[in-house]
Design a protein around this motif. Structure first.
Motif, PDB file in Angstrom:
ATOM      1  N   GLY A  17       2.243  -3.861   0.110  1.00 28.43           N
ATOM      2  CA  GLY A  17       2.157  -2.493  -0.395  1.00 28.43           C
ATOM      3  C   GLY A  17       3.417  -1.678  -0.130  1.00 28.43           C
ATOM      4  O   GLY A  17       3.515  -0.532  -0.579  1.00 28.43           O
ATOM      5  N   SER A  18       4.390  -2.248   0.574  1.00 29.39           N
ATOM      6  CA  SER A  18       5.611  -1.476   0.857  1.00 29.39           C
ATOM      7  C   SER A  18       6.499  -1.375  -0.378  1.00 29.39           C
ATOM      8  O   SER A  18       7.388  -0.531  -0.446  1.00 29.39           O
ATOM      9  CB  SER A  18       6.394  -2.100   2.015  1.00 29.39           C
ATOM     10  OG  SER A  18       6.726  -3.442   1.726  1.00 29.39           O
ATOM     11  N   ASP A  44       7.484  -6.190  -4.550  1.00 31.02           N
ATOM     12  CA  ASP A  44       7.471  -6.603  -5.966  1.00 31.02           C
ATOM     13  C   ASP A  44       8.109  -5.552  -6.856  1.00 31.02           C
ATOM     14  O   ASP A  44       8.865  -5.875  -7.773  1.00 31.02           O
ATOM     15  CB  ASP A  44       6.032  -6.839  -6.449  1.00 31.02           C
ATOM     16  CG  ASP A  44       5.442  -8.106  -5.879  1.00 31.02           C
ATOM     17  OD1 ASP A  44       6.208  -9.011  -5.530  1.00 31.02           O
ATOM     18  OD2 ASP A  44       4.210  -8.171  -5.788  1.00 31.02           O
ATOM     19  N   ARG A  57      -2.844   0.849  -5.798  1.00 32.14           N
ATOM     20  CA  ARG A  57      -2.610  -0.435  -6.467  1.00 32.14           C
ATOM     21  C   ARG A  57      -3.927  -1.069  -6.893  1.00 32.14           C
ATOM     22  O   ARG A  57      -3.993  -1.740  -7.927  1.00 32.14           O
ATOM     23  CB  ARG A  57      -1.826  -1.372  -5.546  1.00 32.14           C
ATOM     24  CG  ARG A  57      -1.501  -2.702  -6.176  1.00 32.14           C
ATOM     25  CD  ARG A  57      -0.520  -3.518  -5.361  1.00 32.14           C
ATOM     26  NE  ARG A  57      -1.102  -4.001  -4.110  1.00 32.14           N
ATOM     27  CZ  ARG A  57      -0.470  -4.761  -3.233  1.00 32.14           C
ATOM     28  NH1 ARG A  57       0.787  -5.119  -3.468  1.00 32.14           N
ATOM     29  NH2 ARG A  57      -1.051  -5.178  -2.126  1.00 32.14           N
ATOM     30  N   ASN A  97      11.478   2.511   1.940  1.00 34.20           N
ATOM     31  CA  ASN A  97      11.018   2.738   0.565  1.00 34.20           C
ATOM     32  C   ASN A  97       9.945   3.819   0.518  1.00 34.20           C
ATOM     33  O   ASN A  97       9.059   3.801  -0.329  1.00 34.20           O
ATOM     34  CB  ASN A  97      10.491   1.424  -0.046  1.00 34.20           C
ATOM     35  CG  ASN A  97      10.168   1.552  -1.530  1.00 34.20           C
ATOM     36  OD1 ASN A  97      10.887   2.246  -2.258  1.00 34.20           O
ATOM     37  ND2 ASN A  97       9.102   0.917  -1.976  1.00 34.20           N
ATOM     38  N   GLY A 134      10.631   6.882  -0.135  1.00 38.53           N
ATOM     39  CA  GLY A 134      11.075   7.810  -1.181  1.00 38.53           C
ATOM     40  C   GLY A 134      11.090   7.130  -2.545  1.00 38.53           C
ATOM     41  O   GLY A 134      10.458   6.094  -2.735  1.00 38.53           O
ATOM     42  N   PRO A 135      11.833   7.716  -3.497  1.00 30.74           N
ATOM     43  CA  PRO A 135      11.866   7.166  -4.860  1.00 30.74           C
ATOM     44  C   PRO A 135      12.440   5.744  -4.899  1.00 30.74           C
ATOM     45  O   PRO A 135      13.394   5.427  -4.168  1.00 30.74           O
ATOM     46  CB  PRO A 135      12.795   8.123  -5.613  1.00 30.74           C
ATOM     47  CG  PRO A 135      12.903   9.341  -4.762  1.00 30.74           C
ATOM     48  CD  PRO A 135      12.645   8.933  -3.355  1.00 30.74           C
TER      49      PRO A 135
END
Ligand SMILES: Nc1ncnc2c1ncn2[C@@H]1O[C@H](COP(=O)(O)OP(=O)(O)O)[C@@H](O)[C@H]1O
Ligand SMILES: O=P(O)(O)OC[C@H]1O[C@H](OP(=O)(O)OP(=O)(O)O)[C@H](O)[C@@H]1O
Length: 190
Positions: free
Chosen positions: A13-14, A17, A132, A167, A169-170
């Motif tokens: 989930g970080s 992908d 997700r 990660n 942020g954007p």
């Protein structure tokens, strides 16, 4: 000269992908390969374009030497196809979606690997896993607990050759920082 194995790790989930997808054209431009993983997850499961196989098929492929790296986690088996060794031997870089738990074994096989640890605030991580919608609430809890066990230990215990990419942020910022790390080294891209 052998290419670099770039081993992207971080909690489920970080955004591994997402980062690989967003960075793909830039990586291809740089001649860096990515490989489709083999996973004992149904082909219908939302997520990366992995090759979904049954546990029996996975065991057979493993026994035939189909994998350069393989591990079990989250109740699943994961394999990295052995073609990465051909690319590395040809001098090309290869970026793989790896496992934190398997890092020590991976280092034994690829001592010069470059480790990219993707991090994200735990609260943001929970929201992303829920959004997700791939795992059940119990599986999400299990993944968060696994994350808490890993991240601090990794950052304190593996300084050399481990680059932290946040990660929270954007995604575009993370892509830019990833490319900077690959092109110039971590110290330039802080
Ligand atoms: N920087 C980001 N900002 C917002 N959402 C993100 C970001 N990176 C990833 N996501 C989202 O978080 C969720 C988990 O990302 P994913 O790439 O599947 O993670 P992983 O492969 O590490 O398990 C996905 O729904 C994805 O769209
Ligand atoms: O040892 P760990 O670092 O916890 O990693 C274990 C596995 O979990 C992740 O896969 P997952 O099935 O969750 O896919 P995802 O990364 O796309 O969420 C990761 O890519 C590893 O294959």
């Amino acid at each position: 000269m052998a290419g670099r194995l770039i081993y992207l790790i971080g909690p489920s989930g970080s955004g591994k992908d997402s980062l690989l997808d967003a960075a793909r054209p830039h990586l291809v431009e740089r001649g860096c390969h990515m490989v489709r993983r083999v996973i004992t997850r149904s082909a219908e499961a939302v997520g990366e374009a992995a090759q979904g196989v049954s546990p029996e098929q996975f065991a057979a492929m493993d026994a035939q030497g189909a994998f350069a790296l393989s591990w079990q986690a989250n109740g699943l088996s994961y394999g990295i196809p052995r073609e990465i060794d051909d690319w590395l031997a040809a001098g090309d870089d290869v970026l793989v979606n790896g496992s934190r738990a398997h890092l020590a074994q991976t280092r034994k096989r690829y001592p010069t690997l470059l480790v990219l640890l993707l991090t994200v605030d735990q609260a943001v991580l929970l929201q992303r896993l829920i959004a997700r919608g791939r795992e059940s609430p119990a599986d999400i809890e299990e993944r968060l607990a696994r994350n808490a066990r890993f991240t601090a230990a990794l950052i304190t215990g593996n300084g050399a050759g481990l680059f932290v990419l946040d990660n929270s942020g954007p995604l575009e910022h993370t892509v830019a920082r990833l490319l900077c790390c690959l092109d110039h080294g971590h110290s330039v891209c802080a």
